[in-house]
Design a protein around this motif. Structure first.
Motif, mmCIF file in Angstrom:
data_model
loop_
_atom_site.group_PDB
_atom_site.id
_atom_site.type_symbol
_atom_site.label_atom_id
_atom_site.label_comp_id
_atom_site.label_asym_id
_atom_site.label_seq_id
_atom_site.Cartn_x
_atom_site.Cartn_y
_atom_site.Cartn_z
ATOM 1 N N VAL A 238 0.823 -1.214 0.000
ATOM 2 C CA VAL A 238 0.000 0.000 0.000
ATOM 3 C C VAL A 238 0.859 1.266 0.000
ATOM 4 C CG1 VAL A 238 -2.084 -0.990 0.989
ATOM 5 C CG2 VAL A 238 -0.283 -0.158 2.520
ATOM 6 N N ALA A 240 2.170 4.523 -1.263
ATOM 7 C CA ALA A 240 1.348 5.396 -2.095
ATOM 8 C C ALA A 240 2.069 6.703 -2.408
ATOM 9 C CB ALA A 240 0.020 5.695 -1.399
ATOM 10 N N ARG A 269 -0.397 3.353 -6.249
ATOM 11 C CA ARG A 269 -0.364 2.413 -5.132
ATOM 12 C C ARG A 269 0.502 1.240 -5.533
ATOM 13 N NH1 ARG A 269 -5.403 0.420 -1.393
ATOM 14 N NH2 ARG A 269 -4.436 -1.425 -0.465
#
Length: 447
Positions: A238, A240, A269
């Motif tokens: 995750v 980002a 992501r």
């Protein structure tokens, strides 16, 4: 030369005495009433203000506010120091106290008019300037009054443009970096570990700028851009990145104010671009009094995802109406009611929903360079479609608490510890989760 520069040039070392133009020498009366110790304090503050060192004058007077507020000369000098260090709302309160105690004190009325002018209350400021002109002030003061009245009547000086770059480092721990359920199975199926709550440290870096280009004293173009990247070592799936930007305009006329603009971002992501947004926003507001203001905000935009998950695509509308209350020096409480909707793009997609909620926010200065902020809010999303054969309603509660220490070691450098808690309650267990984040933000912004 700006009106502000002109007034300081004209007044110079005589900033205090020059404004006593009424038959009753209000300032002399105030000085006589003050104790010897306080007269010494006031003399020091006058000298600092006359030398153009308003920050030092404010640092001298502010610690005595609880003890001396209500003394006319103290309120006057503190108000001037507050105004000349950018604390307009506080200055208005201090100077109103001074005027209430000594209505004949022309100096206090002049500085109050200047504070109102700089705060955008042009009509009230103009009335005071006209009143002062009628009292036959010295020629140099009369010229300053004419400049202010001319500015209010349609020839305002234009503030300089300001370009302010900044950089941030943010690090801490996230109890649920992927915002997922803590259950390992759903409807009898084992979930992919990436869809199960995962805690991780995080490191985030960001850089951007704010660019304000005034076109008059009442109107300005505003531009901004920001790029950030967040790494989660124990949940790198995750990680980002976001690149965002916006452009718009701000305006103010008397007690009314507003803004309009466009915003956009592109997010990645785990190294792949998968989300984007583009939309417009509009805000209007009005100062109802010295302490109260009311505003309304609305935004509308397109939220899009990559082809593999484009079932999530929606057109989003959000609106909020807020009531703000200033209850002390640099202290504000605001309550907002929020509503809106997501309109699904794909036929039959279940992600359309209606939203309703509220938020309460508090911001207050604990000291000259120490600020506290907190907010708590709740937003309920009632989805149109079925999820796994059942209706879905999510209620997300968010709480934020933070401190900010400004100008640490050098001007423009801030250190801000922060706490954030999110509780997302859902009728569908797969979307039910909570999340706690604690971190330290280090931010540098050009002074």
């Amino acid at each position: 030369m700006s009106v502000r520069s002109l007034i300081h040039r004209v007044l110079g070392a005589a900033v205090i005495a020059m404004f006593v133009v009424t038959p009753v020498n209000a300032q002399e009366t105030v000085q006589i009433a003050a104790s010897a110790e306080n007269r010494s304090l006031y003399r020091q503050a006058q000298e600092l203000l006359a030398a153009g060192n308003a920050p030092a004058a404010h640092a001298l007077l502010a610690p005595r506010q609880r003890e001396l507020a209500g003394e006319t000369m103290f309120d006057y000098l503190l108000g001037v120091a507050q105004l000349d260090t950018g604390r307009r709302a506080e200055a208005i309160l201090s100077l109103r106290r001074a005027v209430a105690q000594a209505p004949a004190f022309s100096g206090a009325r002049m500085e109050l008019a200047r504070a109102l002018y700089e705060a955008g209350a042009a009509a009230e400021a103009r009335a005071l300037f006209v009143q002062l002109k009628a009292e036959n002030p010295p020629p140099e003061v009369n010229a300053v009054l004419d400049r202010y009245i001319t500015a209010i009547d349609g020839d305002p000086s234009t503030p300089p443009a300001r370009f302010r770059p900044y950089a941030e480092l943010f690090a801490g721990h996230d109890s649920n970096a992927n915002g997922s359920t803590g259950e390992s199975d759903f409807l009898g199926f084992m979930l992919n570990p990436e869809n199960v709550e995962t805690d991780s440290a995080f490191f985030e870096g960001a850089a951007g700028f704010d660019w304000i280009v005034p076109r008059s004293a009442r109107f300005a173009w505003v531009f901004g851009a920001r790029a950030s990247y967040r790494s989660n070592p124990d949940a790198d799936f995750v990680d980002a990145g976001i690149v965002a930007g916006g452009a718009g305009l701000h305006w103010r006329r008397g007690a009314a104010y507003g803004s309009a603009g466009i915003d956009a971002y592109r997010a990645t992501r785990d190294g792949e671009a998968n989300e984007s947004y583009a939309g417009g926003r509009l805000a209007v507001g009005r100062r109802l009094s010295e302490r109260w203001d009311l505003d309304f905000n609305v935004m509308r935009g397109a939220l899009r995802y990559d082809d593999a998950i484009d079932v999530l695509d929606v057109d989003r509308t959000l609106a909020a109406i807020g009531l703000g209350y200033r209850f002390g020096p640099r202290a504000r409480l605001k309550l907002e009611a929020i509503g809106g909707s997501d309109d699904e793009r794909a036929s039959g997609a279940p992600y359309g929903n209606s939203k309703a909620g509220a938020r309460l926010g508090l911001a207050a200065a604990l000291a000259d360079a120490v600020f506290f902020s907190a907010s708590v809010g709740s937003l309920t999303s009632d989805y149109d479609g079925l999820f796994f054969g059942a209706r879905r309603e999510d209620t997300q509660t968010t709480a934020l608490v933070g401190l900010e220490f400004r100008d640490v070691l050098t001007r423009g450098l801030s250190i801000a510890p922060r706490l954030r808690y999110i509780d997302n309650e859902s009728d569908i267990a797969l979307y039910d989760y909570d999340r706690f984040e604690v971190g330290l933000l280090i931010r540098w912004a050009s002074p």
